[in-house]
Design a protein around this motif. Structure first.
Motif, PDB file in Angstrom:
ATOM      1  N   ILE A 248       1.029  -1.156   0.367  1.00  0.00           N
ATOM      2  CA  ILE A 248      -0.005   0.034   0.155  1.00  0.00           C
ATOM      3  C   ILE A 248       0.413   1.518  -0.273  1.00  0.00           C
ATOM      4  CG2 ILE A 248      -2.084   1.164   1.729  1.00  0.00           C
ATOM      5  CD1 ILE A 248      -2.884  -0.877   1.977  1.00  0.00           C
ATOM      6  N   GLY A 249       1.648   1.379   0.744  1.00  0.00           N
ATOM      7  CA  GLY A 249       3.303   2.314   0.765  1.00  0.00           C
ATOM      8  C   GLY A 249       3.723   3.236  -0.299  1.00  0.00           C
ATOM      9  N   GLY A 250       3.971   1.803  -1.705  1.00  0.00           N
ATOM     10  CA  GLY A 250       4.286   2.349  -2.865  1.00  0.00           C
ATOM     11  C   GLY A 250       4.806   0.878  -3.144  1.00  0.00           C
ATOM     12  N   PHE A 251       5.695  -0.426  -2.413  1.00  0.00           N
ATOM     13  CA  PHE A 251       6.035  -1.159  -3.244  1.00  0.00           C
ATOM     14  C   PHE A 251       6.070  -1.851  -3.792  1.00  0.00           C
ATOM     15  CE2 PHE A 251       9.240   0.125   0.211  1.00  0.00           C
ATOM     16  CZ  PHE A 251      10.242  -0.877   0.158  1.00  0.00           C
ATOM     17  N   HIS A 252       6.087  -2.946  -4.885  1.00  0.00           N
ATOM     18  CA  HIS A 252       5.828  -3.607  -5.974  1.00  0.00           C
ATOM     19  C   HIS A 252       5.859  -4.792  -6.307  1.00  0.00           C
ATOM     20  CE1 HIS A 252       7.833   0.295  -7.050  1.00  0.00           C
ATOM     21  NE2 HIS A 252       7.071   0.750  -8.407  1.00  0.00           N
ATOM     22  N   ALA A 253       5.857  -5.224  -5.317  1.00  0.00           N
ATOM     23  CA  ALA A 253       6.385  -7.030  -4.923  1.00  0.00           C
ATOM     24  C   ALA A 253       6.938  -7.768  -3.103  1.00  0.00           C
ATOM     25  CB  ALA A 253       6.503  -7.474  -6.248  1.00  0.00           C
ATOM     26  N   THR A 254       6.425  -8.450  -3.216  1.00  0.00           N
ATOM     27  CA  THR A 254       6.769  -9.556  -1.776  1.00  0.00           C
ATOM     28  C   THR A 254       7.721 -10.471  -2.012  1.00  0.00           C
ATOM     29  OG1 THR A 254       6.419  -9.745   0.129  1.00  0.00           O
ATOM     30  CG2 THR A 254       4.131 -10.195  -1.561  1.00  0.00           C
ATOM     31  N   SER A 255       7.976 -10.917  -0.778  1.00  0.00           N
ATOM     32  CA  SER A 255       9.020 -12.415  -0.830  1.00  0.00           C
ATOM     33  C   SER A 255       8.490 -13.250  -0.101  1.00  0.00           C
ATOM     34  CB  SER A 255      10.271 -12.767  -0.092  1.00  0.00           C
ATOM     35  OG  SER A 255      10.378 -12.291   1.175  1.00  0.00           O
ATOM     36  N   ASN A 256       6.753 -12.484   0.352  1.00  0.00           N
ATOM     37  CA  ASN A 256       5.801 -13.501   1.171  1.00  0.00           C
ATOM     38  C   ASN A 256       5.288 -13.720   0.562  1.00  0.00           C
ATOM     39  OD1 ASN A 256       4.336 -14.059   3.440  1.00  0.00           O
ATOM     40  ND2 ASN A 256       4.622 -12.758   4.539  1.00  0.00           N
ATOM     41  N   CYS A 257       5.345 -15.756   0.882  1.00  0.00           N
ATOM     42  CA  CYS A 257       3.709 -16.582  -0.491  1.00  0.00           C
ATOM     43  C   CYS A 257       2.474 -16.598  -0.230  1.00  0.00           C
ATOM     44  CB  CYS A 257       4.852 -18.072  -0.603  1.00  0.00           C
ATOM     45  SG  CYS A 257       5.950 -17.831  -1.665  1.00  0.00           S
ATOM     46  N   MET A 258       2.610 -16.345   1.225  1.00  0.00           N
ATOM     47  CA  MET A 258       1.236 -16.150   2.294  1.00  0.00           C
ATOM     48  C   MET A 258       0.469 -15.381   2.259  1.00  0.00           C
ATOM     49  SD  MET A 258      -0.492 -18.100   4.043  1.00  0.00           S
ATOM     50  CE  MET A 258       0.071 -19.091   4.705  1.00  0.00           C
ATOM     51  N   ALA A 259       1.596 -13.766   2.199  1.00  0.00           N
ATOM     52  CA  ALA A 259       1.066 -12.988   1.841  1.00  0.00           C
ATOM     53  C   ALA A 259       0.394 -12.636  -0.436  1.00  0.00           C
ATOM     54  CB  ALA A 259       1.857 -11.510   1.529  1.00  0.00           C
ATOM     55  N   GLY A 260       1.038 -13.600  -1.215  1.00  0.00           N
ATOM     56  CA  GLY A 260       0.191 -13.366  -2.185  1.00  0.00           C
ATOM     57  C   GLY A 260      -0.485 -14.384  -2.220  1.00  0.00           C
ATOM     58  N   LYS A 261      -0.646 -15.457  -1.309  1.00  0.00           N
ATOM     59  CA  LYS A 261      -2.538 -16.216  -1.516  1.00  0.00           C
ATOM     60  C   LYS A 261      -3.436 -15.084  -1.517  1.00  0.00           C
ATOM     61  CE  LYS A 261      -3.185 -20.506  -0.124  1.00  0.00           C
ATOM     62  NZ  LYS A 261      -3.304 -21.713   0.834  1.00  0.00           N
ATOM     63  N   LEU A 262      -2.753 -15.277  -0.043  1.00  0.00           N
ATOM     64  CA  LEU A 262      -4.094 -14.455   0.527  1.00  0.00           C
ATOM     65  C   LEU A 262      -4.541 -13.308   0.416  1.00  0.00           C
ATOM     66  CD1 LEU A 262      -3.308 -15.029   4.256  1.00  0.00           C
ATOM     67  CD2 LEU A 262      -4.930 -16.032   2.901  1.00  0.00           C
ATOM     68  N   LEU A 263      -4.038 -12.619  -0.682  1.00  0.00           N
ATOM     69  CA  LEU A 263      -4.063 -10.963  -0.919  1.00  0.00           C
ATOM     70  C   LEU A 263      -4.444 -11.453  -2.035  1.00  0.00           C
ATOM     71  CD1 LEU A 263      -1.989  -9.046   1.801  1.00  0.00           C
ATOM     72  CD2 LEU A 263      -4.070  -9.313   1.917  1.00  0.00           C
ATOM     73  N   GLY A 264      -3.559 -11.942  -3.097  1.00  0.00           N
ATOM     74  CA  GLY A 264      -3.801 -11.614  -4.524  1.00  0.00           C
ATOM     75  C   GLY A 264      -2.432 -10.797  -4.957  1.00  0.00           C
ATOM     76  N   VAL A 265      -1.349 -10.447  -4.492  1.00  0.00           N
ATOM     77  CA  VAL A 265      -0.488  -9.405  -4.816  1.00  0.00           C
ATOM     78  C   VAL A 265       0.775 -10.349  -5.353  1.00  0.00           C
ATOM     79  CG1 VAL A 265      -1.052  -7.986  -3.131  1.00  0.00           C
ATOM     80  CG2 VAL A 265       0.420  -9.080  -2.090  1.00  0.00           C
ATOM     81  N   PRO A 266       1.749  -9.717  -5.925  1.00  0.00           N
ATOM     82  CA  PRO A 266       3.164  -9.864  -6.655  1.00  0.00           C
ATOM     83  C   PRO A 266       3.902 -10.528  -5.572  1.00  0.00           C
ATOM     84  CG  PRO A 266       2.437  -8.225  -7.653  1.00  0.00           C
ATOM     85  CD  PRO A 266       1.738  -8.453  -6.481  1.00  0.00           C
ATOM     86  N   VAL A 267       4.302 -11.566  -6.115  1.00  0.00           N
ATOM     87  CA  VAL A 267       5.637 -12.395  -5.019  1.00  0.00           C
ATOM     88  C   VAL A 267       6.774 -12.883  -6.304  1.00  0.00           C
ATOM     89  CG1 VAL A 267       6.058 -14.687  -3.788  1.00  0.00           C
ATOM     90  CG2 VAL A 267       4.096 -13.762  -3.556  1.00  0.00           C
ATOM     91  N   ARG A 268       7.433 -12.322  -5.078  1.00  0.00           N
ATOM     92  CA  ARG A 268       9.315 -12.467  -6.164  1.00  0.00           C
ATOM     93  C   ARG A 268      10.088 -13.088  -5.467  1.00  0.00           C
ATOM     94  NH1 ARG A 268       6.171 -11.648  -8.799  1.00  0.00           N
ATOM     95  NH2 ARG A 268       6.181  -9.908 -10.379  1.00  0.00           N
ATOM     96  N   GLY A 269      10.783 -13.913  -5.498  1.00  0.00           N
ATOM     97  CA  GLY A 269      11.878 -14.271  -5.698  1.00  0.00           C
ATOM     98  C   GLY A 269      13.024 -14.962  -5.975  1.00  0.00           C
ATOM     99  N   THR A 270      14.465 -15.197  -5.964  1.00  0.00           N
ATOM    100  CA  THR A 270      15.385 -16.181  -6.804  1.00  0.00           C
ATOM    101  C   THR A 270      16.346 -17.088  -6.666  1.00  0.00           C
ATOM    102  OG1 THR A 270      16.694 -14.553  -6.163  1.00  0.00           O
ATOM    103  CG2 THR A 270      15.535 -13.356  -8.043  1.00  0.00           C
TER     104      THR A 270
END
Length: 594
Positions: A248-270
């Motif tokens: 919400i504050g302006g970041f573009h993605a997260t590494s958190n898979c659970m947040a990705g699942k529950l919120l439908g937001v982009p998940v990143r990681g290499t």
């Protein structure tokens, strides 16, 4: 994304591509959304009629409160005051991180708590162990009634909540929430509301400050910001909340898979250094054919062709990159500093990338996790440009270079003032733990009882409250920039565009101004209305994110600047100023000197 929830577990998820197309899958069969690794646009969470309206954390119940809220509610009931009409304001006194703005967040969880506020049987039983029966037999029946008639049936059906919108840029002394209703239940909401607003607003503000610090800077390019803080967050709830509110504050993605699942937001990681370290030689490469091509042979051909420094790179690292490329040819992004960034890491990445290019794939880029990030990024960029020219492969000029390694706001400010080729920042510990300030310090204060405004006095002027019901109006100037926020008391003149209004500092009589607003925006609106419950719909992450961006862009740059930001004015009407000071005098005892 639409999630169907049963017994607090997601059982079905629908992914929508923004054009109405979608697919439904059981949770164990869900395929990840096709999202570019480094080019994240907006994203949207849609709540279906079947989605849960419960707080995300099952610890958020009426019992998640401080003991003194319980003792006050008990005392109000025992003295017959629990149904008296009260008004509380939730606000903060100082902006965090030495800045002059704050981003309000947490409203969605506040409303879910209000909607579901009800003590369970076991809660009531536990409260009985905390509140012992009185020795006075005449009060014993009332004591029993507190549990059986009051607490067991208590809910928020008589409570009204006004709030600023999720993602609004706010300032000290402004009521972020105004809670109206019976004194007993409003008192019991205090601690939970505070814990649901304090951290979300703090971390969203921290994220917004990191976005400002990141650029575009002298490079002219605005980097992507990725939240990588789960492992360092204050527990699972802190990790999830950080992921959500940093977005919400302006970041573009997260590494958190659970947040990705529950919120439908982009998940990143290499991958981590450990992935590279598991390979000791090219003999460790297994099953690494891609489209029928042996990746090891192809890569060694390029190693021979390039020669020089490419011939002496670390074989274990090269083996790791080949193996990773075979698994992720469409999103090949490597951590290149396990051994030596420029002598080995970037060269190994180049060789494998050339092979992927021959097979029709475009690599994503590299990640730097140590060293002089600006210098190393420029050196990597130079290597990429050389390869682009030599092999006529333009995509090498546009590869991503991601930086991590304990990045904070100060590091971002420093990097924005010097040349670099970084395209993304992965930020963890210092973001989610709010290194520069661990708490926002919101408070919840009584401002009216039975229609009579109340004030809290203190020798510390910042702790003096502004009494009574108040609304907030944002006044805009000729340039469509906010001039100030005006607190307007109940019954006071409401500001209108094109008409002058006297705006006063709450505590300094000589500070005042006539303001001619070009536009007036009401910030405090009803969001929960007694038996009706929720008013309107819960804002999506995307809506709140857009609001943050829009409001930050409308603010004067001197308010947002890093060093010595200018304070934003929060004023009161002339009527509210006069009433505040008359009540101050009325409640202050006159000292006697001899």
């Amino acid at each position: 994304v639409t999630c169907m929830i049963k017994n607090n577990m997601i059982i079905k998820t629908e992914f929508t591509d923004g054009h109405g197309k979608g697919e439904v899958a059981d949770h164990h069969d869900v395929e990840p959304q096709s999202l570019e690794l480094l080019g994240v646009g907006s994203f949207q969470l849609r709540r279906s009629s079947t989605s849960s309206d419960q707080p995300i954390n099952n610890l958020v119940t009426p019992l998640l409160t401080d003991m003194y809220q319980v003792t006050m509610a008990y005392a109000y009931y025992m003295t017959g005051r629990h149904e008296e009409h009260a008004v509380f304001d939730l606000f903060f006194r100082r902006n965090p991180f030495g800045g002059e703005f704050t981003v309000f967040c947490g409203l969605d969880q506040v409303l879910r708590h209000a909607t579901n506020f009800r003590f369970s049987e076991s809660d009531v039983g536990y409260l009985r162990t905390l509140l012992k029966p009185p020795n006075d037999q005449e009060k014993l029946a009332l004591h029993e009634s507190f549990f059986e008639d009051y607490i067991k049936n208590l809910d928020c059906s008589a409570v009204r909540i006004l709030s600023v919108a999720e993602g609004t840029v706010v300032f000290p002394k402004e009521p972020l929430l105004r809670v109206e209703g019976p004194l007993g239940v409003c008192q019991l909401l205090e601690t939970t509301f505070l814990t649901l607003v304090n951290y979300p607003s703090l971390v969203a503000t921290n994220a917004a400050r990191h976005v400002l610090a990141a650029g575009p800077g002298i490079s002219g390019k605005k980097p992507q910001l990725l939240e990588f803080g789960l492992r360092r967050a204050q527990g699972p709830d802190g990790g999830y909340s950080a992921s959500k509110y940093c977005l919400i504050g302006g970041f573009h993605a997260t590494s958190n898979c659970m947040a990705g699942k529950l919120l439908g937001v982009p998940v990143r990681g290499t991958h981590a250094h450990s992935f590279v370290q598991t390979f000791t030689s090219l003999d460790d490469v297994r099953n690494c054919t891609l489209d029928g091509v042996n990746l090891v042979e192809k890569t060694l051909n390029y190693r021979k062709m390039l020669g020089g420094i490419y011939a002496s790179t670390n074989d274990g690292e090269l083996a790791a990159f080949i193996s990773y490329a075979s698994s992720f040819p469409d999103s090949f992004l490597c951590l290149i500093d396990t051994y030596e960034t420029l002598q080995s890491g970037v060269r190994n990445f180049v060789m494998v990338s050339l092979v992927l290019s021959d097979l029709g794939y475009t690599p994503a880029g590299v990640r730097l996790d140590s060293g002089d990030l600006a210098y190393l990024s420029l050196e990597c960029d130079t290597v990429f440009k050389e390869i682009a020219a030599r092999f006529d492969l333009p995509f090498f000029r546009n590869l991503g270079i991601v930086a991590s390694n304990d990045i904070n706001e100060e590091v971002l400010h420093a990097l924005s003032k010097q040349p670099h080729a970084l395209t993304s920042f992965g930020i963890g510990t210092n973001l989610v733990t709010c290194q520069a300030q661990p708490a926002l310090g919101c408070v919840y204060k009584l401002v009216e009882i039975n229609g009579k405004p109340r004030i809290k006095l203190s020798q510390d002027i910042i702790k003096v409250t502004i009494p009574g019901k108040k609304n907030i109006y944002r006044l805009y100037g000729a340039k469509n920039e906010p001039i100030l926020d005006l607190l307007v008391g109940d019954g006071d003149e409401i500001p209108v565009a094109g008409k002058k209004i006297l705006c006063r500092h709450p505590f300094m009589a000589q500070k005042r101004a006539l303001v001619l607003p070009s536009k007036v925006e009401s910030l405090l609106n009803v969001v929960f209305d007694r038996e009706k419950g929720l008013v309107g719909k819960e804002a999506t992450i995307d809506e709140a994110r857009v609001r943050v961006s829009s409001q930050m862009n409308s603010m004067r740059t001197d308010i947002l600047r890093h060093l010595h930001p200018a304070p934003y004015k929060v004023s009161v009407t002339d009527g509210l100023f006069k009433y505040l000071h008359s009540l101050w005098l009325e409640e202050s005892p006159i000292m006697e000197l001899s």
